[in-house]
Design an enzyme around this catalytic site. Structure first.
Site, PDB file in Angstrom:
ATOM      1  N   HIS A 123      48.122  42.997  36.373  1.00  0.00           N
ATOM      2  CA  HIS A 123      47.530  42.001  37.171  1.00  0.00           C
ATOM      3  C   HIS A 123      48.536  40.781  37.075  1.00  0.00           C
ATOM      4  O   HIS A 123      48.474  39.697  37.368  1.00  0.00           O
ATOM      5  CB  HIS A 123      46.519  41.341  36.634  1.00  0.00           C
TER       6      HIS A 123
ATOM      7  N   LYS B 263      40.140  27.608  41.335  1.00  0.00           N
ATOM      8  CA  LYS B 263      40.612  28.719  40.400  1.00  0.00           C
ATOM      9  C   LYS B 263      41.199  28.328  39.025  1.00  0.00           C
ATOM     10  O   LYS B 263      41.328  27.261  38.738  1.00  0.00           O
ATOM     11  CB  LYS B 263      41.822  29.357  41.154  1.00  0.00           C
ATOM     12  N   ARG B 264      41.557  29.230  38.259  1.00  0.00           N
ATOM     13  CA  ARG B 264      41.918  28.865  36.957  1.00  0.00           C
ATOM     14  C   ARG B 264      43.170  27.935  37.078  1.00  0.00           C
ATOM     15  O   ARG B 264      44.028  27.984  37.694  1.00  0.00           O
ATOM     16  CB  ARG B 264      42.422  30.169  36.270  1.00  0.00           C
TER      17      ARG B 264
ATOM     18  N   LYS C  92      49.898  28.127  39.896  1.00  0.00           N
ATOM     19  CA  LYS C  92      48.982  28.038  41.092  1.00  0.00           C
ATOM     20  C   LYS C  92      49.041  26.741  41.657  1.00  0.00           C
ATOM     21  O   LYS C  92      48.272  26.329  42.760  1.00  0.00           O
ATOM     22  CB  LYS C  92      47.499  28.113  40.540  1.00  0.00           C
TER      23      LYS C  92
ATOM     24  N   THR D 249      41.959  37.027  44.684  1.00  0.00           N
ATOM     25  CA  THR D 249      40.586  37.341  45.311  1.00  0.00           C
ATOM     26  C   THR D 249      39.768  36.176  45.953  1.00  0.00           C
ATOM     27  O   THR D 249      39.072  36.380  46.913  1.00  0.00           O
ATOM     28  CB  THR D 249      39.593  38.067  44.429  1.00  0.00           C
TER      29      THR D 249
ATOM     30  N   LYS E 156      37.599  35.730  49.310  1.00  0.00           N
ATOM     31  CA  LYS E 156      36.182  35.229  49.605  1.00  0.00           C
ATOM     32  C   LYS E 156      36.020  33.998  50.675  1.00  0.00           C
ATOM     33  O   LYS E 156      35.183  34.007  51.222  1.00  0.00           O
ATOM     34  CB  LYS E 156      35.745  34.706  48.220  1.00  0.00           C
TER      35      LYS E 156
END
Length: 824
Positions: free
Chosen positions: A370, A558-559, A564, A665, A669
């Site tokens: 991952h 998100k985290r 990110k 993911t 969504k």
């Protein structure tokens, strides 16, 4: 508020009417909660309704397990450190086809079903995409009728509950079990004993056979707690099991020590033992934290391997058929020690010869990677590992010795290749290497990710095992992420193409016939406007901030991690604020929502949360920008929060540095719920863009190859800043202390880091990002153009169902066949 869809995709398979449900509910209020209706709280009603629903699942659950035992199909055992389940009551009511019946039954008692649903706590069993993916996969396995079982840890406190104090993240215990959990059933009869430390004895018997015995110094008990995972569909009776292990001391209480007056020591060992399943991902900056993490991983792996071997042995006398009946999937490297544990069980306990045991292990285990981040590829110090798991270190060393002999032949004695591929190296155990060597298949989770795994991260292994690597792009379940969280949109879709999309998401493509239908686009816009208004009301009550539904809802949830690039989103808000405040530019109305949790030991990510909150404090209270520009950091973001935010989003921020995000993911969504994406060519963004078309995706930034070229050439962030006056002015404003007058220096480290290091190329990509955001503003100002793109994004979301992902795993990796469960 009830969220009834107005479409009942499932017929009621329980024979329930509102009246029979009401009677069952009253029975559970009386006999399970010991309450009369007049004194029952909403929590009482929640638990009574949950038990009512669980009762209707139990028959199918028991029948499923009986069919599995009688038919002995091959089954997948999914090992994951995380399962971010979300609330279960609404999902199970919908699966049973009794959601609207429950709403009607409660309405007769003067209670809104939505209020009852809100009483359920989010299970704190995960932190982000990894855990939510595992939950989607378990649900899809049941929906597609694949024999499956999930294994993990029943964290007592789970991931922390995040609060914001003076702009900083504060971690609090997440007491998600404090009110009980009506969905789980404890199975003490399947308790497993797990050892740590101790010694390893080796000897040969009179016949010359070699023997090994591990005598642990301490033992912990693993107690299983089972949760039903029901399949969706009119004729689907499959209910699989998620088994989570809770740690319990092997000796509850030392009465002799207590009687001697040493009260603390009498219970000390119990507390130490049970800490294993207390918290998800304990802070590992200390040796004690690292030790606890390793104990967690081995604990749930040992329990799970013991359990699945016990189940196999109930129907088989030897292990010849083991790989034909058992598939073990490692969800990242957290359960990688399963390779050594399965070998230990087969060789030491079951007497299987090494070569045969190794063949069984490799044919049984598959590994999903991952991450491409080297620091996220788990490694354990040999000293720590050997002290806790001495026999496993011996087994891994033997695996490594044999593997390196094969590598030596493969690379013709190139010592550099051997050193790179070794499982043991530099005093550490490389768990990703162990996972690759011990598996028959290694898959990435998006096409780019899988390619980069083979070209960069694990390139030596890909060359040696070219047929071992594959791709299975992630997906999400449309039952939760469309039908449940966005019932208005689900109803609109069903009105146009029917309800089959709920179990066959590819049918969404039928909406392409309607993307030029102005009436259809108006209805879509109305659904989005209502979702935004609902979220605005909820945020007003939660945070006391006014959010305007007619603004662009720009969302990044998100985290929190540097790659990110939440920092880029925050700097864009600073840029827009500076334009409006100091240059008088008429910016387009925008509401920016950022949410997520930073790991407790991740200081830089926590600094970014502080900056976001300080910027929000200034921007939201400035009369020059109030109502035009709003920034909110959403505290304690979780699955239930996501179910509110995602349907309301206009713009989905998927802005990670190219080559760093495995898949994502959240991007799927948001697309499924009608948000357009601004993003880089990273992870599954690439495949989303391919599906929806370049004109319906706001692309910016370097691609993975360009990132590598920039870094090879010697990236100088100061040069990128010099080329971009807008970024320079934004950084000056942040560094000046403008956003925190009480502590003007608090954000200078963020600015210094960007100016001189910037490992994730925020400065390099910022100009392209702001240009893309200008394109977003222009598109949003044209409602018909925007809504046409929204409709196309929804229509092209079919590829990103977890049903498609699971079908690919089952057919290409696990070798599973669906098994229909018929009720008696």
């Amino acid at each position: 508020m009830s969220k009834a869809t107005g479409i009942i995709v499932e017929d009621d398979r329980t024979g329930m009417s509102p009246e029979t449900l009401r009677r069952a509910l009253l029975d559970h209020l009386k006999y399970t909660r010991s309450k009369e209706p007049e004194t029952a709280t909403l929590l009482d009603l929640n638990h009574a309704l949950a038990h009512t629903a669980r009762d209707r699942l139990v028959h199918r659950w028991m029948r499923t397990q009986r069919v599995y035992k009688e038919r002995d199909p091959k089954r997948v055992y999914y090992l994951s450190a995380e399962y971010l389940l979300g609330r279960q009551l609404e999902a199970n009511l919908r699966t049973l086809g009794v959601y609207d019946i429950a709403a009607e039954g409660l309405k007769g008692e003067g209670v809104a079903l939505g209020d009852v649903l809100e009483e359920e706590a989010d299970p704190g069993l995960g932190n982000g995409g990894l855990g939510r993916l595992a939950a989607c996969f378990m649900e899809s396995c049941a929906t597609l009728e694949y024999p499956a079982m999930g294994y993990g840890i029943r964290y007592e406190f789970g991931i922390f509950r995040q609060t914001i104090e003076d702009g900083w993240q504060v971690e609090n215990p997440d007491e998600w079990l404090s009110d009980g959990n009506p969905w789980e059933i404890v199975r003490p009869e399947y308790t497993v004993e797990v050892g740590f430390g101790g010694r390893v004895d080796q000897w040969s018997d009179a016949a010359g056979r070699f023997h090994v015995a591990w005598t642990p110094a301490s033992k912990v008990l693993g107690v299983p707690h089972d949760t039903p995972v029901a399949g969706y569909g009119t004729t689907n009776n499959t209910v699989n099991t998620l088994r989570l292990w809770s740690a319990r001391a092997s000796q509850e209480f030392d009465l002799a020590v207590f009687n001697d007056g040493d009260y603390r020591r009498a219970v000390e060992q119990k507390a130490i033992s049970e800490s294993i399943s207390k918290v998800l991902y304990p802070k590992d900056t200390s040796l004690e934290g690292k030790e606890l993490r390793l104990k967690q991983q081995y604990f749930f792996v040992a329990c799970s391997i013991h359990d699945l071997v016990r189940r196999y042995k109930a129907s088989h006398d030897d292990f010849v058929a083991f790989p034909d009946k058992v598939a073990i999937q490692l969800n990242d490297t957290h359960p990688a020690v399963a390779v050594a544990e399965l070998m230990r069980v087969l060789v030491d306990r079951e007497g299987v010869p090494w070569d045969e045991a190794w063949n069984i292990t490799q044919r049984t285990i598959a590994y999903t990677n991952h991450t491409l981040l080297p620091e996220a590829l788990e490694r354990w110090p040999e000293e720590l590992f050997g002290r806790l798991l001495p026999r496993h270190l011996q087994i891994i060393a033997e695996i490594d010795r044999r593997f390196l002999a094969a590598v030596h032949l493969h690379c013709r004695g190139d010592r550099r290749v051997e050193d790179r591929m070794a499982i043991l190296g530099d005093g550490q155990i490389r768990m990703a290497h162990l996972s690759v060597v011990g598996s028959h298949t290694v898959n990435g989770v998006a096409e780019l990710h899988s390619r980069l795994l083979q070209e960069r991260t694990l390139s030596d292994f890909a060359k040696m095992f070219p047929g071992r690597f594959s791709n299975v792009t992630n997906g999400v379940t449309p039952r939760r992420w469309l039908l449940q969280c966005n019932p208005g949109l689900a109803r609109v879709i069903a009105d146009r193409i029917g309800t089959g999309f709920v179990t066959d998401l590819a049918q969404l493509e039928g909406l392409l016939e309607h993307v030029d239908d102005a009436a259809f686009l108006d209805v879509l816009a109305g659904v989005k406007r209502k979702n935004k208004a609902d979220l605005a009301d909820w945020l007003r009550n939660l945070m006391g901030v006014e959010v305007h539904p007619d603004t662009l809802f720009d969302v990044q949830v998100k985290r929190i991690h540097e790659y990110k690039r939440q920092l880029m989103c925050a700097l864009h808000v600073v840029h827009l604020y500076r334009l409006a405040k100091f240059e008088g530019v008429d910016i387009k109305p925008r509401t920016v929502l950022i949410g997520g949790k930073a790991a407790p030991g991740y200081a830089r990510a926590k600094q970014h949360i502080k900056l976001i909150n300080d910027v929000a404090q200034v921007v939201n209270n400035d009369p020059d920008t109030r109502g035009v520009l709003t920034l909110l950091f959403l505290p304690n973001y979780n699955v239930s929060f996501a179910e509110r935010v995602i349907p309301a989003a206009d713009l989905s921020e998927q802005i990670s540095l190219a080559g760093k995000e495995a898949s994502g993911t959240g991007n799927m969504k948001f697309q499924m719920n009608g948000a357009l994406t601004v993003g880089t060519l990273d992870g599954a963004n690439i495949e989303i863009r391919e599906e929806v078309g370049a004109e319906n995706f706001f692309l910016f930034g370097l691609d993975a190859e360009q990132v590598s070229e920039v870094k090879r050439a010697g990236y100088v962030p100061a040069a990128a800043i010099a080329r971009n006056p807008e970024l320079e002015m934004a950084l000056e404003l942040v560094g000046s202390g403008f956003f925190n007058r009480e502590d003007p220096a608090v954000h200078r480290e963020v600015v210094r880091y960007l100016r001189h290091e910037d490992p994730f190329l925020v400065c390099e990509d910022f100009a392209a990002y702001t240009e893309s955001q200008r394109e977003v503003d222009a598109a949003f100002a044209d409602p018909s153009r925007w809504m046409r793109s929204v409709a196309i994004n929804i229509a092209k979301a079919g590829k990103f169902s977890s049903d498609r992902s699971i079908h690919e795993y089952a057919t290409r990796i696990w070798g599973l066949e669906p098994l229909k469960v018929h009720l008696d």
